[in-house]
Scaffold this motif. Structure first.
Motif, mmCIF file in Angstrom:
data_model
loop_
_atom_site.group_PDB
_atom_site.id
_atom_site.type_symbol
_atom_site.label_atom_id
_atom_site.label_comp_id
_atom_site.label_asym_id
_atom_site.label_seq_id
_atom_site.Cartn_x
_atom_site.Cartn_y
_atom_site.Cartn_z
ATOM 1 N N VAL A 1 4.878 -2.604 -21.115
ATOM 2 C CA VAL A 1 4.871 -1.770 -22.212
ATOM 3 C C VAL A 1 3.858 -2.429 -23.392
ATOM 4 C CG1 VAL A 1 6.247 -0.900 -24.217
ATOM 5 C CG2 VAL A 1 7.112 -1.090 -21.913
ATOM 6 N N LEU A 2 2.774 -1.630 -23.381
ATOM 7 C CA LEU A 2 1.847 -2.008 -24.353
ATOM 8 C C LEU A 2 1.823 -1.302 -25.721
ATOM 9 C CD1 LEU A 2 -0.810 -3.299 -25.380
ATOM 10 C CD2 LEU A 2 -2.125 -1.593 -23.990
ATOM 11 N N GLU A 3 2.116 -1.932 -26.720
ATOM 12 C CA GLU A 3 2.266 -1.295 -28.220
ATOM 13 C C GLU A 3 1.229 -1.760 -29.171
ATOM 14 O OE1 GLU A 3 6.308 -1.935 -29.500
ATOM 15 O OE2 GLU A 3 7.076 -0.479 -28.368
ATOM 16 N N LEU A 4 0.491 -1.038 -29.750
ATOM 17 C CA LEU A 4 -0.488 -1.310 -30.582
ATOM 18 C C LEU A 4 0.040 -0.594 -32.117
ATOM 19 C CD1 LEU A 4 -3.717 -0.491 -28.561
ATOM 20 C CD2 LEU A 4 -2.649 -2.860 -29.289
ATOM 21 N N PRO A 5 0.101 -1.305 -33.120
ATOM 22 C CA PRO A 5 0.475 -0.769 -34.480
ATOM 23 C C PRO A 5 -0.635 0.110 -35.278
ATOM 24 C CG PRO A 5 -0.124 -2.962 -34.705
ATOM 25 C CD PRO A 5 -0.455 -2.562 -33.271
ATOM 26 N N SER A 6 -0.112 0.492 -36.464
ATOM 27 C CA SER A 6 -1.061 1.276 -37.283
ATOM 28 C C SER A 6 -1.672 2.313 -36.849
ATOM 29 C CB SER A 6 -1.882 0.154 -37.811
ATOM 30 O OG SER A 6 -1.042 -1.000 -38.617
ATOM 31 N N ALA B 1 0.796 -1.430 -0.072
ATOM 32 C CA ALA B 1 -0.063 -0.125 0.102
ATOM 33 C C ALA B 1 0.861 1.132 -0.074
ATOM 34 C CB ALA B 1 -0.987 -0.171 1.230
ATOM 35 N N GLY B 2 0.386 2.302 -0.670
ATOM 36 C CA GLY B 2 1.408 3.520 -0.969
ATOM 37 C C GLY B 2 2.282 3.625 -1.916
ATOM 38 N N THR B 3 2.316 2.304 -2.564
ATOM 39 C CA THR B 3 3.233 2.414 -4.085
ATOM 40 C C THR B 3 2.834 3.448 -4.950
ATOM 41 O OG1 THR B 3 4.029 0.211 -3.375
ATOM 42 C CG2 THR B 3 4.561 0.951 -5.437
ATOM 43 N N GLN B 4 3.618 4.168 -5.461
ATOM 44 C CA GLN B 4 3.349 4.885 -6.534
ATOM 45 C C GLN B 4 3.112 4.085 -7.944
ATOM 46 O OE1 GLN B 4 2.613 8.082 -6.568
ATOM 47 N NE2 GLN B 4 2.210 8.169 -8.529
ATOM 48 N N VAL B 5 1.999 4.387 -8.835
ATOM 49 C CA VAL B 5 1.674 3.593 -9.952
ATOM 50 C C VAL B 5 1.607 4.886 -10.910
ATOM 51 C CG1 VAL B 5 0.270 1.982 -11.210
ATOM 52 C CG2 VAL B 5 0.447 1.899 -8.753
ATOM 53 N N SER B 6 2.087 4.515 -12.093
ATOM 54 C CA SER B 6 1.870 5.675 -13.161
ATOM 55 C C SER B 6 1.528 4.939 -14.680
ATOM 56 C CB SER B 6 3.192 6.464 -13.275
ATOM 57 O OG SER B 6 4.185 5.543 -13.970
ATOM 58 N N MET B 7 0.701 5.647 -15.271
ATOM 59 C CA MET B 7 0.357 5.104 -16.808
ATOM 60 C C MET B 7 0.529 6.148 -17.668
ATOM 61 S SD MET B 7 -3.009 3.225 -17.902
ATOM 62 C CE MET B 7 -4.311 4.562 -17.401
ATOM 63 N N THR B 8 1.263 5.957 -18.690
ATOM 64 C CA THR B 8 1.713 7.019 -19.850
ATOM 65 C C THR B 8 1.234 6.290 -21.165
ATOM 66 O OG1 THR B 8 3.793 7.462 -18.563
ATOM 67 C CG2 THR B 8 3.755 8.387 -20.841
ATOM 68 N N VAL B 9 0.532 7.338 -22.020
ATOM 69 C CA VAL B 9 -0.037 7.045 -23.222
ATOM 70 C C VAL B 9 0.482 7.940 -24.231
ATOM 71 C CG1 VAL B 9 -1.751 6.938 -24.622
ATOM 72 C CG2 VAL B 9 -2.190 6.379 -22.352
ATOM 73 N N GLY B 10 1.085 7.453 -25.263
ATOM 74 C CA GLY B 10 1.991 8.397 -26.433
ATOM 75 C C GLY B 10 2.067 7.703 -27.700
ATOM 76 N N VAL B 11 2.786 8.402 -28.623
ATOM 77 C CA VAL B 11 2.988 7.747 -29.984
ATOM 78 C C VAL B 11 4.737 7.815 -30.160
ATOM 79 C CG1 VAL B 11 2.317 7.552 -32.347
ATOM 80 C CG2 VAL B 11 0.744 8.395 -30.754
ATOM 81 N N THR B 12 4.898 6.454 -30.834
ATOM 82 C CA THR B 12 6.390 6.615 -31.097
ATOM 83 C C THR B 12 6.373 5.867 -32.447
ATOM 84 O OG1 THR B 12 7.099 6.442 -28.681
ATOM 85 C CG2 THR B 12 8.529 5.919 -30.386
ATOM 86 N N SER B 13 6.990 6.727 -33.337
ATOM 87 C CA SER B 13 7.208 6.134 -34.741
ATOM 88 C C SER B 13 5.907 5.440 -35.451
ATOM 89 C CB SER B 13 8.534 5.178 -34.497
ATOM 90 O OG SER B 13 9.376 5.704 -34.293
ATOM 91 N N GLY B 14 4.795 5.947 -35.258
ATOM 92 C CA GLY B 14 3.626 5.563 -35.509
ATOM 93 C C GLY B 14 2.817 4.198 -34.989
ATOM 94 N N HIS C 1 -3.146 9.123 -38.375
ATOM 95 C CA HIS C 1 -3.767 10.436 -38.017
ATOM 96 C C HIS C 1 -3.434 10.951 -36.663
ATOM 97 C CE1 HIS C 1 -5.516 10.400 -41.962
ATOM 98 N NE2 HIS C 1 -6.291 9.355 -41.642
ATOM 99 N N ALA C 2 -2.305 10.264 -36.092
ATOM 100 C CA ALA C 2 -2.069 10.425 -34.638
ATOM 101 C C ALA C 2 -0.641 11.287 -34.599
ATOM 102 C CB ALA C 2 -2.102 9.280 -33.835
ATOM 103 N N LYS C 3 -0.574 12.170 -33.820
ATOM 104 C CA LYS C 3 0.542 12.936 -33.820
ATOM 105 C C LYS C 3 1.165 13.070 -32.378
ATOM 106 C CE LYS C 3 -0.071 15.868 -37.510
ATOM 107 N NZ LYS C 3 -0.139 17.429 -38.025
ATOM 108 N N ALA C 4 2.433 12.857 -31.904
ATOM 109 C CA ALA C 4 2.963 12.662 -30.568
ATOM 110 C C ALA C 4 2.987 14.134 -30.025
ATOM 111 C CB ALA C 4 4.497 12.366 -30.505
#
Length: 482
Positions: A469-474, A387-400, A477-480
């Motif tokens: 690390v979750l990666e979804l291709p294709s 309990a009390g452990t920091q959790v983070s979630m980051t969403v972005g785009v890298t090379s499409g 029309h998305a820009k980082a």
């Protein structure tokens, strides 16, 4: 008979068949060479003898003109006759050194009287053998016939044929013997590969960890054999890989069946136990009966979730045409925010930070399944950290490619656990109860769902930092975000 010979030939080894073929070709070549050489030599000797007869007759014709007959014979065994020819008859002048049988001489003299040139023929003289005859005109009406024995020519030809037969026989035997040795040496790599194949055939391929330790590794044989050896070893490597995959699949299947049986047996025994308690406590107070019914419903729900996960994994593994995905345009950022809100409500003891940017991230995916993956990753971080452990979630785009990082600052995962963490029914914390720790299918389901979307799910962990690390291709029309 021909069928038996053909069958017997087909049963011969390749080396023996090649040697036989080489012998037959060599014999044919020797026969052609010997026949040509013999014919050429016979023709040469006959022309030499005719030239010698012509030379002798040039001298004998002068002797016949001067004396009427030939006084001297040039060589021993030669014969000379002078004929007076007229009206188709030929009369032998005497004295003449001729054999008793002059039939051939007289016939050639008559033939010369009717021709315009010198004549040559071969005649069999009784008691003397074969002779070469030549007739020439000395003066009109007088014909000179000379005869040379062909015994020396025939003897020479017999010796030549004998020498050829002996030489060709020795050459043929040497060719067959040394050819067999060379072929055996050249075919040795093929024999080694055949020996290797027999060894593989006798190898037990039913073992769960069966491997093929044999290889055709001896060099030699030329480029063709080397190409065959490379293809043979490549085939063995493919067989080895297939056996390894099969062995791994069998191990995973055994482990899966054992774990599934174990996981299902526990709630079934609980259902049976609470059912018995409910039966025996039917007359008890309502609160006790309600408690037993609640436990029955809880265990039944647990079995339902487990069976749903197993069915989902089976459908994903089978790659069914009707895959369990319902793709539609949706925003990955909205899914991440919904998962974050649900996590904060369910796990208030774990502070969560979300970095998703201000722009939407449109994708074509199954929002329910992707949300299930995100919820699983976040829940996994909460369950396996204090309990009390920091959790983070980051969403972005890298090379499409869309990337979602779920990280926590917990104690980390060991290397041994990282190698198996996506296996089915595998739990990092062996001491955790099934009520709190789940069935061990969450991450397996998550990876299978991501793979079905054409993406990847990976893990990196060390003490104080664990990141999925979750990666979804294709991504279109998305820009980082900057």
């Amino acid at each position: 008979m021909s069928t038996r010979l053909r069958d017997a030939y087909r049963e011969l080894r390749l080396g023996t068949r090649l040697v036989l073929g080489l012998g037959v070709l060599s014999l044919a070549a020797f026969a052609v060479v010997g026949t040509t050489l013999t014919a050429y030599m016979r023709d040469y000797l006959e022309h030499q003898q005719v030239a010698q007869l012509k030379l002798v007759q040039d001298i004998q014709a002068k002797d016949a003109v001067e004396h009427g007959t030939v006084k001297r014979q040039p060589y021993y065994g030669w014969y000379t006759a002078v004929y007076d020819v007229s009206d188709g008859t030929a009369a032998l002048r005497r004295p003449a050194d001729v054999p008793d049988d002059t039939t051939g001489f007289t016939a050639l003299a008559r033939a010369r009287a009717d021709s315009t040139g010198d004549l040559t023929s071969t005649a069999q003289v009784e008691g003397k053998g074969t002779y070469r005859l030549r007739a020439c005109e000395v003066v009109p009406g007088v014909v000179l016939v000379s005869a040379a024995p062909m015994a020396e020519t025939e003897d020479t030809m017999e010796r030549l044929i004998t020498v050829q037969v002996i030489a060709f026989t020795v050459a043929l035997l040497a060719l067959v013997v040394f050819g067999r040795l060379l072929l055996r040496r050249g075919l040795k790599p093929l024999s080694d590969m055949a020996h290797t194949a027999h060894g593989i055939a006798s190898h037990d391929l039913t073992e769960s960890a069966a491997r093929l330790p044999l290889r055709a590794d001896r060099p030699g044989g030329g480029p063709e054999v080397e190409e065959l050896r490379t293809a043979f070893n490549t085939m063995l490597e493919h067989i080895d890989d297939s056996l390894a995959v099969r062995a791994e699949a069998e191990q995973r299947l055994r482990r899966f069946v054992a774990d599934a049986s174990h996981e299902l047996r526990t709630p079934l025994m609980s259902v049976r136990g609470y059912a018995d308690l409910f039966q025996y406590a039917a007359a008890n107070v309502p609160e006790e009966r309600d408690g037993h019914l609640a436990r029955l419903r809880s265990e039944a729900a647990r079995m339902g979730v487990l069976l749903d996960d197993l069915l989902l994994l089976a459908r994903l593994d089978a790659a069914e045409v009707d895959a369990p995905l319902r793709r539609e345009p949706c925003d990955l950022v909205d899914l991440a925010r919904g998962a974050a809100d649900a996590f904060r409500a369910a796990h208030p003891g774990h502070p969560l930070t979300l970095e998703a940017g201000s722009r939407p991230l449109p994708l074509s995916l199954d929002p329910v399944r992707v949300r299930q993956v995100l919820d699983n990753l976040l829940t996994n971080a909460a369950v396996h950290t204090p309990a009390g452990t920091q959790v983070s979630m980051t969403v972005g785009v890298t090379s499409g490619t869309a990337r979602v990082l779920v990280a926590d600052a917990g104690p980390g995962i060991t290397d041994a656990d990282q190698r198996r963490i996506f296996d089915r029914f595998y739990r990092v914390d062996k001491a955790r109860s099934r009520d709190n720790g789940g069935s061990g299918l969450g991450l397996a389901v998550a990876r299978s769902l991501v793979t079905a979307h054409g993406g990847t799910l990976s893990l990196s962990s060390e003490p104080g930092a664990t990141t999925f690390v979750l990666e979804l291709p294709s991504v279109e029309h998305a820009k980082a975000d900057p």
